[in-house]
Design an enzyme around this catalytic site. Structure first.
Site, mmCIF file in Angstrom:
data_model
loop_
_atom_site.group_PDB
_atom_site.id
_atom_site.type_symbol
_atom_site.label_atom_id
_atom_site.label_comp_id
_atom_site.label_asym_id
_atom_site.label_seq_id
_atom_site.Cartn_x
_atom_site.Cartn_y
_atom_site.Cartn_z
ATOM 1 C CG MET A 109 20.955 -32.898 -8.730
ATOM 2 S SD MET A 109 19.184 -33.077 -9.427
ATOM 3 C CE MET A 109 18.310 -33.057 -8.000
ATOM 4 C CG HIS A 110 26.321 -33.769 -5.496
ATOM 5 N ND1 HIS A 110 26.730 -33.260 -6.500
ATOM 6 C CD2 HIS A 110 26.954 -33.351 -4.371
ATOM 7 C CE1 HIS A 110 27.661 -32.524 -6.082
ATOM 8 N NE2 HIS A 110 27.886 -32.487 -4.913
ATOM 9 C CG MET A 111 20.041 -33.529 -0.957
ATOM 10 S SD MET A 111 18.169 -33.818 -0.911
ATOM 11 C CE MET A 111 18.202 -35.780 -0.336
#
Length: 193
Positions: A109-111
């Site tokens: 997961m990456h923003m």
DNA sequence: GTTCTAGAAC
DNA sequence: GTTCTAGAAC
């Protein structure tokens, strides 16, 4: 055996099995050259191929593959992502946006935290552009709200994804509709002070 | 995700 | 002839 296939065989014998490209962020999280900062539950890294003047990625230290693995127990974690966004925005005068790709290519997961200029030599394709400027880019606040409301994040259909990626080019700062990527990149320079 | 490049578009 | 895009990568 042809010369070409022989060369490939030797290469494969001499090199260790390459890791799949989609695991690259896990390597970057361990690389001091990439890491910008750490908080209790997150790691911030520089995007290896930035698509704007500022482009960071915020990742959980825990092994969460994507936003589609989130449940209500992760609300505190996601709120920490928001704190990181605030902190980084306070470090620059460039306006920033924070959000997630609806269909990510990389694991973990990456923003994205990315400045709105979109001026970068690494921004090359229509898919790059539409990933950040259509509904494929899911703003942080929207994702947090959906997690609070529904307890999970709903996946995007492959059909909608395909249609978003083929959306006609549209400037993110005005009504200009460029013919192609070189025209768009030239145009983006005109929005700079 | 990027690189490479064939052939479409100009 | 050159620019640009889109699809394969084992």
């Amino acid at each position: 055996m042809s010369k070409r296939s022989a060369a490939i065989t030797v290469t494969n014998l001499n090199s260790k099995k390459a890791k799949h490209w989609s695991l690259g962020l896990l390597e970057s999280m361990k690389d001091p050259e990439s890491v910008v900062k750490r908080t209790k539950q997150t790691v911030v890294i520089k995007d290896k191929y930035p698509k704007a003047k500022i482009h960071y990625l915020v990742l959980p230290q825990d092994d969460i593959n994507s936003i589609y693995k989130l449940d209500k127990s992760h609300i505190k974690l996601l709120e920490e992502f928001g704190d990181v966004f605030k902190d980084i925005q306070n470090e620059t005068d460039l306006p920033l946006r924070a959000g997630f790709h609806a269909v990510p290519s990389m694991q973990r997961m990456h923003m994205h935290i990315i400045s709105t200029d979109m001026v970068s030599p690494c921004l090359k394709t229509k898919v790059h552009w539409n990933s950040f400027t259509t509904k494929h880019f899911r703003p942080y606040a929207d994702v947090l709200e959906e997690l609070k409301e529904k307890g999970c994040i709903e996946k995007m259909s492959p059909e909608l994804h395909k249609s978003l990626m083929s959306t006609e080019l549209q400037c993110n700062q005005c009504s200009y509709k460029p013919k192609n990527m070189p025209q768009l990149k030239e145009h983006l320079l005109t929005h700079q002070k």
